[in-house]
Design a protein around this motif. Structure first.
Motif, short mmCIF file in Angstrom:
data_model
loop_
_atom_site.label_atom_id
_atom_site.label_comp_id
_atom_site.label_asym_id
_atom_site.label_seq_id
_atom_site.Cartn_x
_atom_site.Cartn_y
_atom_site.Cartn_z
N LEU A 138 -3.47 29.83 46.52
CA LEU A 138 -4.67 30.41 47.12
C LEU A 138 -4.36 31.12 48.43
N GLY A 139 -3.45 30.55 49.20
CA GLY A 139 -3.11 31.15 50.50
C GLY A 139 -2.55 32.54 50.36
N VAL A 140 -1.70 32.74 49.36
CA VAL A 140 -1.09 34.06 49.15
C VAL A 140 -2.17 35.07 48.76
N ALA A 141 -3.06 34.67 47.83
CA ALA A 141 -4.13 35.56 47.41
C ALA A 141 -5.08 35.87 48.57
N TRP A 142 -5.33 34.88 49.42
CA TRP A 142 -6.23 35.08 50.57
C TRP A 142 -5.63 36.06 51.56
#
Length: 867
Positions: A138-142
Motif C-alpha cells: 500500500l505504501g508504494v501505491a500511496w
C-alpha cells in the motif's frame, strides 16, 4: 456626491476601475472583502443561511464593490452614427448566423472531445499503475499516487493563481452575471480559455473530487464570444469577416448558445443543454434563439460523438461513425424497471434529503470561502498569499489520495454474490453454481455483482470454466470500488441495475461522509473545476443507501417468482439515480433542464416521474434554507444580478406589492445633464469628478424663455471618452448652444471606433483629460454630441409602476432608464444597482411604513402580500 480632485490617485484608480477595467472580485485580492465586516460576522447565520425568497445581506464594503461593476446595454444606441454604420453593413441575412452557430457547435464539440480524452488518459494511467503497485504494498501505491497527482495538479493551480485568476472555479457565476448584464473582467479572454482548459484537465485528471462539466460550459461561452466576434485583442487579430456580429446583443446570444453547446458536449445532452441555458444561464431569450441554440447543441453533440467513435476505432476495436451507447451515454443504464406508485414515497424522501444536504453544501461552501478570505487577508506578502493558494488544493489532494488508497484497507473483502429469491431464502454464491457465475442481466438469474468492481488487495478467485476446474469465489473491496477509481466510474457503479447487495450501507456511509466534506472544501479553490460529478456521486451515495435499506427491509425480488414482480421497482441503482438528481437539484435548484439531462445521460425513461418528484421536493426544501449555489456565489463575489422577479420585504416580514410604488421611489436624483453641444473642459471635469456610465442630453430652452430644458436622449460615458481622444472633432464654441438641425449634424467619428473598437488604455486617456484642463486653446473648444445621442433610449414617467419598471429594465437588458416628469424634463435615472433587492428594500421600507400608517387594518392587505 463627494468630489475627487483631478489628478489624485483616487481619481486615477476610480477612472480605471470604473470605465476601462470593470472588475471581478478575483481570487488574488480579497483583502478588501475580508475587511468588510465578513470577519466579524463569520458565524452570523444571516450571511449565508437565508431563504431563496429573501434578499442577501450585503455589508457596506460589499456594497462598494457592487458599485464598481459596469453594466452592459444590449440595445445598440440608436443614433445618427449607428444608422450610418448600419447602412454600410452587408444586407442582413440569416444564413451567416446559422453558419456561426454551426461553427460554435463544432468547435465546442471538438474541444469537449479533447478535454475528456486528456482527462481519461491522465486518470486511467494513474489508477492502472496504482492498481499494479498494490501488489508491492500500500505504501508504494500511496507514494506513487501522490507524486503522480501533484505533478499534474501543481501546474494547473499555478497557472490560475499566477497567470489568470479569472479561470478559477467553474466560471458559471461569472457567466450568469455577464449574461444578466454585468461586465466582468477577463472571463472571455483567450488566455482565460487556455488556462481554463489546461487547469481543468490537470485538476480532474489528478484525482481531485471535481468534474469537468462546469468548466466545459464556461469554455463553450468563451468559444461563442470569440468566434462570433472573429477577432482577438490579445493576439491583435481583427479581420473584417462577420464584423456585423460585433455588437453586444449578438455577442450575448452567441455566448448563450456556446454555453448550451458546452452542456451538450459535456453530458451528451443536446436538449438538456438548450434547457440549461434557457433556465439557468441566460436572462434574455426568444424563440428564434431557441432554434439556433438547438442547432448549435446538436452540432456539438454530433461532433463529440463522432470524434469519440473515431478515437475508439483507432485505439480500441470499433468502427468510425458507430455511436455506441456505452461510449456516448455517460451513465448508460442496462435495464429498465417498472415504476410503482409506491416509488413516489422514497422519491419524495430523497428529494427532501437532497434539499437539506444541498442547502448544507451551499452553506458550508460559503463559510469556507469566507474563512479562506479572512485567513488570506492576514498575509501581507502577495507572493506568499499566492503560494498559500497553491498549497490548499495540494493539501486536499493528499487527503483525497490517502483516503482513496488506504481507507479501503480498513474494510473486509466481499464475495461476488448472486441472490436467488426473496428474503429468508439462502443466497447462492459462484462456488458450485455455474449459472450464477456466468449470469448477466436479462437471464432468468437473480441480481449479481458487476465484473468491473475493484479487486484492490482482495483474492482474485477463479472463474467457472468447466467440470474439470474447481471454482472459488472472487472477492472485491466495496470502498475501493467507489474511491480507487475515477468519479465517473464510481457513479456508474452506483447507478448499476440488478446489483442489489454490491455495496453495504456501512461502506456507502463512510464514503459519503468523507467525500461530501472534501468536495465542499474543494469547490472554490484556485483551480478550474466543476461540481457536477461530485454532486452526482454524493447524491448517488445516499440514494443507494436508501435503496439498499429498502432491499434489506423488503427483500430481494426474483425474476423467477411472479409473486414478487410487484416489488421489482426496488433497485438500489434506480434510487441512486434519483438521489443524484435530488442532490444536484438541491444545490443548483434546476428543474426542467436537470430532468432532461438525467434522462439523456442514463437513457432511462422508466423512472421519469419519481425523478421529477425528487427534483421538485429538493428545490422546495432547498429554497427554504439557502439561495441556489450559483446565485449565492454571485453574491459572494459581489456581482450585481437582477433576478427574474423582485422580492421586497418590509421589516423582513411582509412581502411588498411593487405595483403600489412608483419609479420615482427608487430612482437616483440630482442627475448630471448635458447639452447637445458642450465645452471640452466641462466634459473633462464631469468625467473626472463623477463615475456615472451615462448622461441624459437635454435641449436647452429658446433664448428669453422661462422654460426648462427638455429630455432629448442619452449619451454614454464611453462614447464621450472616445470622442475626446480625437481633437480634430472639436468645434469652436458657438454663441448659441442650441442645435437647430439635430438630424443633420456631421458624423465626426465612425461608430465602429466608438462601440466596437472601444478603449484599450486607461492611463493614456486619463492623461489626455488632464492635459485638456491645462491647455489654453481648449477654453473655446466644444464637442457636438448630436450624432451619438441615443434617441431611442427608453424613458418612463416618474409616476410609472415600479413593478413594471423592473420588468421593462430586466427584459430589455437596459443599462440606464431615464425618468421624466409630465413636462418631459429629467428628474432621475434608474440603473441596475437601484433595482437590486436589497436596494429596493432600503428605499421602500420607509415609504411602505408611512403608507401603512394611513391605512386602516382592512386596507393594509392591499399593500402587503403574503409570502
Amino acid at each position: 456626491m463627494a468630489v475627487t480632485p483631478p489628478g489624485s490617485p483616487e481619481a486615477t484608480q476610480g477612472l480605471r476601475r470604473r470605465v476601462f477595467d470593470p472588475i471581478i472580485c478575483e481570487n488574488d485580492d480579497d483583502t478588501h472583502l475580508a475587511a468588510s465586516g465578513v470577519e466579524g460576522r463569520f458565524f452570523a447565520s444571516g450571511r449565508d443561511y437565508e431563504s431563496a425568497f429573501v434578499n442577501h445581506k450585503y455589508t457596506e464594503k460589499e456594497k462598494e464593490e457592487l458599485q464598481k461593476y459596469d453594466s452592459l446595454d444590449y440595445l445598440p444606441p440608436w443614433s445618427d452614427a449607428y444608422q450610418a454604420w448600419l447602412r454600410q453593413q452587408p444586407k442582413r441575412l440569416d444564413w451567416d448566423r446559422w453558419v456561426m452557430m454551426g461553427l460554435i457547435g463544432f468547435s465546442v464539440g471538438f474541444l469537449g472531445f479533447l478535454l475528456h480524452q486528456f482527462i481519461d488518459l491522465i486518470s486511467e494511467t494513474k489508477w492502472d499503475v496504482a492498481t499494479d503497485l498494490l501488489e508491492k504494498g500500500l505504501g508504494v501505491a500511496w507514494i506513487f499516487s501522490i507524486g503522480y497527482s501533484l505533478i499534474f495538479l501543481l501546474p494547473g493551480v499555478a497557472l490560475v493563481v499566477w497567470y489568470r485568476p479569472s479561470a478559477a472555479g467553474s466560471g458559471l457565476p461569472e457567466l450568469i452575471g455577464f449574461l444578466n448584464g454585468t461586465i466582468i473582467r477577463h472571463i472571455f479572454n483567450i488566455r482565460t480559455m487556455f488556462v481554463k482548459f489546461v487547469s481543468c484537465v490537470f485538476s480532474v485528471g489528478s484525482g481531485m473530487p471535481v468534474g469537468p462539466e462546469g468548466p466545459m460550459i464556461h469554455l463553450g461561452g468563451l468559444i461563442g464570444a470569440g468566434l462570433s466576434q472573429f477577432k482577438s485583442d490579445s493576439l491583435g487579430i481583427k479581420p473584417d469577416y462577420f464584423k456585423r456580429f460585433r455588437n453586444s446583443e449578438d455577442r450575448r446570444n452567441f455566448i448563450s448558445a456556446g454555453a448550451a453547446a458546452g452542456v451538450a458536449s459535456a453530458f451528451g445532452a443536446p436538449v438538456g443543454g438548450l434547457l440549461f441555458s434557457m433556465e439557468e444561464v441566460s436572462s434574455f431569450w426568444n424563440m428564434k434563439l431557441s432554434w439556433q441554440t438547438f442547432f448549435c447543441c446538436m452540432v456539438a453533440t454530433i461532433t463529440t460523438d463522432l470524434f469519440n467513435s473515431a478515437f475508439s476505432a483507432f485505439r480500441y476495436q470499433g468502427y468510425f461513425g458507430m455511436f455506441r451507447a456505452e461510449s456516448n451515454i455517460m451513465f448508460q443504464v442496462d435495464s429498465t424497471l417498472t415504476t410503482n406508485i409506491l416509488a413516489f414515497i422514497p422519491s419524495a424522501i430523497l428529494g427532501c434529503m437532497g434539499g437539506l444536504l444541498g442547502a448544507l453544501f451551499t452553506f458550508l461552501n460559503l463559510k469556507i470561502a469566507r474563512a479562506r478570505r479572512v485567513l488570506l487577508s492576514k498575509i501581507a506578502n502577495p507572493s506568499l498569499k499566492k503560494v498559500m493558494r497553491c498549497l490548499e488544493p495540494c493539501l486536499i489532494l493528499v487527503i483525497m489520495v490517502t483516503l482513496s488508497t488506504l481507507l479501503p484497507a480498513a474494510f473486509q473483502c466481499t464475495k461476488f454474490q448472486c441472490y436467488e429469491t426473496y428474503k429468508g431464502q439462502q443466497q447462492i454464491t459462484a462456488e458450485g453454481s455455474p449459472e450464477c457465475a456466468t449470469a448477466t442481466l436479462g437471464d432468468n438469474i437473480p441480481p449479481r455483482t458487476e465484473d468491473t468492481v475493484s479487486r484492490y488487495t482482495c483474492s482474485p478467485g477463479v472463474y467457472f470454466t468447466g467440470n474439470d476446474v474447481t471454482t472459488t469465489n472472487k472477492t472485491y473491496n466495496e470502498v475501493a470500488t467507489l474511491l480507487f477509481v475515477t468519479g465517473e466510474r464510481a457513479i456508474k457503479h452506483l447507478f448499476s441495475r440488478g446489483t442489489h447487495n454490491e455495496f453495504d450501507i456501512g461502506s456507502l456511509m463512510t464514503v459519503l461522509v468523507f467525500y461530501y466534506f472534501l468536495a465542499c472544501w474543494t469547490a472554490g479553490t484556485s483551480m478550474s473545476s466543476g461540481l457536477v460529478v461530485p454532486m452526482l456521486l454524493i447524491g448517488g451515495l445516499y440514494g443507494r443507501i436508501i435503496g439498499q435499506a429498502m432491499v434489506n427491509w423488503f427483500g430481494v425480488n426474483s425474476q423467477n417468482n411472479p409473486n414478487e414482480v410487484y416489488w421489482s421497482w426496488i433497485d438500489p441503482g434506480a434510487f441512486a439515480l434519483i438521489g443524484a438528481a435530488s442532490f444536484f437539484g438541491g444545490v443548483s435548484r434546476l428543474t426542467m433542464s436537470l430532468t432532461v439531462i438525467m434522462m439523456e445521460i442514463t437513457n432511462d425513461i422508466s423512472f421519469l416521474l419519481p425523478l421529477m418528484t425528487a427534483i421538485m421536493f429538493a428545490k422546495w426544501v432547498g429554497d427554504y434554507f439557502t439561495h441556489p449555489l450559483y446565485h449565492a456565489l454571485l453574491e459572494l463575489k459581489c456581482i450585481p444580478f437582477l433576478d427574474s422577479e423582485p422580492v421586497v420585504y418590509m421589516d423582513g416580514s411582509h412581502l411588498l406589492n411593487l405595483e403600489l410604488f412608483r419609479a420615482s421611489d427608487v430612482m437616483t436624483r440630482d442627475v448630471n445633464k448635458l447639452n447637445p453641444i458642450v465645452s471640452v473642459r466641462a466634459l473633462c471635469e464631469l468625467l473626472l469628478h463623477t463615475q456615472h456610465g451615462g448622461f441624459p442630453v437635454c435641449v436647452p430652452p429658446a433664448a428669453g424663455t422661462q422654460e426648462e430644458s427638455v429630455y432629448f436622449g442619452l449619451v454614454n460615458r464611453l462614447e464621450i471618452l472616445m470622442l475626446l481622444q480625437y481633437p480634430d472633432v472639436f468645434i469652436d464654441t458657438p454663441e448659441n448652444q442650441q442645435t437647430e438641425n439635430k438630424s443633420g449634424a456631421k458624423l465626426r467619428l465612425d461608430y465602429q471606433k466608438v462601440h466596437i473598437d472601444r478603449l484599450t488604455n486607461a492611463s493614456e486617456v486619463y492623461a489626455t483629460l488632464e492635459k485638456y484642463l491645462d491647455r489654453e486653446d481648449m477654453k473655446d473648444k466644444s464637442l457636438d454630441l448630436t450624432p451619438y445621442i441615443n434617441r431611442s433610449c427608453l424613458a418612463i414617467p416618474d409616476t410609472f409602476s415600479l413593478h413594471r419598471t423592473y420588468i421593462i429594465f430586466r427584459t430589455l437588458g437596459l443599462r440606464h432608464l431615464p425618468v421624466v416628469n409630465e413636462r418631459n424634463q429629467i428628474v432621475g435615472v434608474i440603473t441596475r444597482k437601484d433595482l437590486m433587492g436589497f436596494k429596493l428594500e432600503e428605499k421602500l421600507n420607509g415609504k411602505a411604513v408611512n403608507t401603512l400608517e394611513h391605512l386602516n387594518d382592512g386596507d393594509k392587505t392591499t399593500l402587503e402580500t403574503s409570502a
